[in-house]
Design a protein around this motif. Structure first.
Motif, PDB file in Angstrom:
ATOM      1  N   LEU A 157       0.827  -1.211   0.000  1.00 57.14           N
ATOM      2  CA  LEU A 157       0.000   0.000   0.000  1.00 57.14           C
ATOM      3  C   LEU A 157       0.861   1.261   0.000  1.00 57.14           C
ATOM      4  O   LEU A 157       0.527   2.252  -0.656  1.00 57.14           O
ATOM      5  CB  LEU A 157      -0.928   0.000   1.218  1.00 57.14           C
ATOM      6  CG  LEU A 157      -2.261  -0.718   1.026  1.00 57.14           C
ATOM      7  CD1 LEU A 157      -2.981  -0.842   2.364  1.00 57.14           C
ATOM      8  CD2 LEU A 157      -3.130   0.025   0.036  1.00 57.14           C
ATOM      9  N   ALA A 158       1.966   1.236   0.754  1.00 53.64           N
ATOM     10  CA  ALA A 158       2.863   2.389   0.766  1.00 53.64           C
ATOM     11  C   ALA A 158       3.462   2.607  -0.617  1.00 53.64           C
ATOM     12  O   ALA A 158       3.561   3.750  -1.096  1.00 53.64           O
ATOM     13  CB  ALA A 158       3.962   2.186   1.806  1.00 53.64           C
ATOM     14  N   ALA A 159       3.866   1.520  -1.283  1.00 54.13           N
ATOM     15  CA  ALA A 159       4.404   1.641  -2.636  1.00 54.13           C
ATOM     16  C   ALA A 159       3.344   2.184  -3.593  1.00 54.13           C
ATOM     17  O   ALA A 159       3.633   3.029  -4.451  1.00 54.13           O
ATOM     18  CB  ALA A 159       4.919   0.284  -3.116  1.00 54.13           C
ATOM     19  N   LEU A 160       2.105   1.709  -3.438  1.00 57.31           N
ATOM     20  CA  LEU A 160       1.012   2.214  -4.265  1.00 57.31           C
ATOM     21  C   LEU A 160       0.811   3.708  -4.033  1.00 57.31           C
ATOM     22  O   LEU A 160       0.610   4.473  -4.984  1.00 57.31           O
ATOM     23  CB  LEU A 160      -0.281   1.458  -3.948  1.00 57.31           C
ATOM     24  CG  LEU A 160      -1.539   1.942  -4.664  1.00 57.31           C
ATOM     25  CD1 LEU A 160      -1.425   1.728  -6.174  1.00 57.31           C
ATOM     26  CD2 LEU A 160      -2.782   1.217  -4.128  1.00 57.31           C
TER      27      LEU A 160
ATOM     28  N   ASP B 110       0.996   9.145  -5.886  1.00 57.66           N
ATOM     29  CA  ASP B 110       1.381  10.522  -5.568  1.00 57.66           C
ATOM     30  C   ASP B 110       2.293  11.104  -6.635  1.00 57.66           C
ATOM     31  O   ASP B 110       2.144  12.267  -7.028  1.00 57.66           O
ATOM     32  CB  ASP B 110       2.070  10.555  -4.203  1.00 57.66           C
ATOM     33  CG  ASP B 110       1.771  11.832  -3.432  1.00 57.66           C
ATOM     34  OD1 ASP B 110       0.738  12.477  -3.714  1.00 57.66           O
ATOM     35  OD2 ASP B 110       2.553  12.189  -2.543  1.00 57.66           O
ATOM     36  N   ALA B 111       3.255  10.297  -7.109  1.00 59.33           N
ATOM     37  CA  ALA B 111       4.151  10.779  -8.158  1.00 59.33           C
ATOM     38  C   ALA B 111       3.373  11.079  -9.441  1.00 59.33           C
ATOM     39  O   ALA B 111       3.619  12.093 -10.108  1.00 59.33           O
ATOM     40  CB  ALA B 111       5.240   9.742  -8.428  1.00 59.33           C
ATOM     41  N   THR B 112       2.428  10.220  -9.760  1.00 55.88           N
ATOM     42  CA  THR B 112       1.610  10.437 -10.961  1.00 55.88           C
ATOM     43  C   THR B 112       0.786  11.709 -10.824  1.00 55.88           C
ATOM     44  O   THR B 112       0.733  12.541 -11.744  1.00 55.88           O
ATOM     45  CB  THR B 112       0.674   9.237 -11.194  1.00 55.88           C
ATOM     46  OG1 THR B 112       1.434   8.028 -11.181  1.00 55.88           O
ATOM     47  CG2 THR B 112      -0.058   9.369 -12.521  1.00 55.88           C
TER      48      THR B 112
ATOM     49  N   LEU C  96       8.858   0.684   5.388  1.00 48.99           N
ATOM     50  CA  LEU C  96       7.629   1.344   4.954  1.00 48.99           C
ATOM     51  C   LEU C  96       7.953   2.607   4.163  1.00 48.99           C
ATOM     52  O   LEU C  96       7.386   2.853   3.095  1.00 48.99           O
ATOM     53  CB  LEU C  96       6.770   1.675   6.179  1.00 48.99           C
ATOM     54  CG  LEU C  96       5.310   2.053   5.927  1.00 48.99           C
ATOM     55  CD1 LEU C  96       4.528   0.862   5.384  1.00 48.99           C
ATOM     56  CD2 LEU C  96       4.667   2.547   7.221  1.00 48.99           C
ATOM     57  N   TRP C  97       8.890   3.400   4.683  1.00 45.59           N
ATOM     58  CA  TRP C  97       9.318   4.608   3.967  1.00 45.59           C
ATOM     59  C   TRP C  97       9.949   4.243   2.634  1.00 45.59           C
ATOM     60  O   TRP C  97       9.690   4.885   1.603  1.00 45.59           O
ATOM     61  CB  TRP C  97      10.303   5.399   4.826  1.00 45.59           C
ATOM     62  CG  TRP C  97      10.901   6.552   4.082  1.00 45.59           C
ATOM     63  CD1 TRP C  97      10.365   7.792   3.902  1.00 45.59           C
ATOM     64  CD2 TRP C  97      12.152   6.553   3.370  1.00 45.59           C
ATOM     65  NE1 TRP C  97      11.196   8.568   3.129  1.00 45.59           N
ATOM     66  CE2 TRP C  97      12.299   7.832   2.789  1.00 45.59           C
ATOM     67  CE3 TRP C  97      13.142   5.606   3.182  1.00 45.59           C
ATOM     68  CZ2 TRP C  97      13.419   8.176   2.035  1.00 45.59           C
ATOM     69  CZ3 TRP C  97      14.268   5.944   2.418  1.00 45.59           C
ATOM     70  CH2 TRP C  97      14.387   7.226   1.854  1.00 45.59           C
ATOM     71  N   SER C  98      10.789   3.207   2.638  1.00 41.96           N
ATOM     72  CA  SER C  98      11.464   2.784   1.414  1.00 41.96           C
ATOM     73  C   SER C  98      10.459   2.347   0.354  1.00 41.96           C
ATOM     74  O   SER C  98      10.657   2.594  -0.845  1.00 41.96           O
ATOM     75  CB  SER C  98      12.432   1.636   1.708  1.00 41.96           C
ATOM     76  OG  SER C  98      13.436   2.047   2.624  1.00 41.96           O
TER      77      SER C  98
ATOM     78  N   GLY D 127       7.899   3.324  -4.834  1.00 41.05           N
ATOM     79  CA  GLY D 127       6.705   3.552  -5.640  1.00 41.05           C
ATOM     80  C   GLY D 127       6.746   4.897  -6.349  1.00 41.05           C
ATOM     81  O   GLY D 127       6.379   5.009  -7.530  1.00 41.05           O
ATOM     82  N   ALA D 128       7.219   5.923  -5.647  1.00 42.06           N
ATOM     83  CA  ALA D 128       7.319   7.252  -6.241  1.00 42.06           C
ATOM     84  C   ALA D 128       8.330   7.271  -7.381  1.00 42.06           C
ATOM     85  O   ALA D 128       8.104   7.904  -8.422  1.00 42.06           O
ATOM     86  CB  ALA D 128       7.701   8.272  -5.175  1.00 42.06           C
ATOM     87  N   ALA D 129       9.451   6.555  -7.210  1.00 40.76           N
ATOM     88  CA  ALA D 129      10.466   6.504  -8.259  1.00 40.76           C
ATOM     89  C   ALA D 129       9.922   5.800  -9.502  1.00 40.76           C
ATOM     90  O   ALA D 129      10.144   6.249 -10.641  1.00 40.76           O
ATOM     91  CB  ALA D 129      11.715   5.787  -7.741  1.00 40.76           C
ATOM     92  N   VAL D 130       9.191   4.711  -9.289  1.00 40.98           N
ATOM     93  CA  VAL D 130       8.597   3.996 -10.426  1.00 40.98           C
ATOM     94  C   VAL D 130       7.572   4.892 -11.128  1.00 40.98           C
ATOM     95  O   VAL D 130       7.552   4.987 -12.362  1.00 40.98           O
ATOM     96  CB  VAL D 130       7.930   2.690  -9.953  1.00 40.98           C
ATOM     97  CG1 VAL D 130       7.107   2.063 -11.076  1.00 40.98           C
ATOM     98  CG2 VAL D 130       8.990   1.706  -9.456  1.00 40.98           C
ATOM     99  N   GLY D 131       6.733   5.558 -10.335  1.00 37.65           N
ATOM    100  CA  GLY D 131       5.744   6.452 -10.929  1.00 37.65           C
ATOM    101  C   GLY D 131       6.388   7.583 -11.705  1.00 37.65           C
ATOM    102  O   GLY D 131       5.960   7.915 -12.816  1.00 37.65           O
TER     103      GLY D 131
END
Length: 210
Positions: A15-18, A23-25, A168-170, A175-179
């Motif tokens: 969920l954190a990665a999602l 957020d990045a998107t 969790l932070w990682s 997820g943000a980097a992938v987005g």
């Protein structure tokens, strides 16, 4: 995090990665606003109220959509106690899939609203006695716990309650980097992956609650 079994910890990390991906998107689509990081939107709103009041409507609308998601998610969680994870994540997947469709249709504002609402809903997945136990879209608290854990280990007195927060932070950062990377191709790619990832987490929620 440490109080949950490995399956639930994996769900929290997912969920954190999602959240980072969404957020990045949203950040790219909205031109500097957020769909899950409401502290950032609140700061932008405060600054813009002074400098350019009309621009404050954008972060305010995202905050309102997120709050609606949190409120609705809390009500759903109470109604479906014991199976609220699968129900909430089903709704998250539905909102993100609909949002991706709206982005394809050239309606980015509606995509942003649905994405923010989905992230509000997601924060009700890990709840005990009506209180959030793991915040999956905001990481300031997780970083504080992570730092406290580092200090405890350096002092020779490890704190069990701080375990897992660095991961969790990682997960959110990944997820943000992938987005962000997918948005270099097209934000739609990132929005589509978010919808697919939410569906996968919905399936994981069934296994967890079973």
């Amino acid at each position: 995090m440490h109080r949950y079994d490995p399956a639930r910890q994996r769900l929290a990390l997912g969920l954190a990665a999602l959240a980072g991906l969404v957020d990045a998107t949203g950040f790219v689509v909205a031109g500097g606003y957020f769909t899950s990081f409401m502290s950032g939107n609140t700061t932008r709103m405060g600054v813009e109220l002074v400098h350019s009041p009309a621009l404050a409507l954008a972060p305010l609308a995202l905050i309102a959509a997120f709050l609606a998601g949190v409120t609705g998610g809390a009500m759903v969680g109470r109604r479906f106690a014991g199976r609220h994870k699968r129900v909430l994540l089903g709704l998250v997947a539905l909102l993100l899939t609909g949002g991706a469709g709206l982005l394809v249709a050239g309606l980015p504002v509606l995509f942003l609203g649905l994405a923010a609402m989905a992230m509000g809903l997601a924060n009700n997945v890990f709840v005990r006695d009506g209180e959030v136990t793991v915040g999956v879209t905001y990481m300031t608290g997780a970083l504080v716990r992570f730092g406290q854990g580092i200090a405890g280990r350096l002092a020779g007195a490890p704190l069990e309650s701080t375990r897992g927060y660095g991961l969790l932070w990682s997960a959110l950062a990944l997820g943000a980097a992938v987005g962000g990377g997918l948005c270099l191709i097209a934000p739609l790619w990132a929005a589509g992956l978010a919808a697919f990832a939410a569906l996968a987490l919905w399936g994981l929620a069934f296994a967890v609650e079973r």
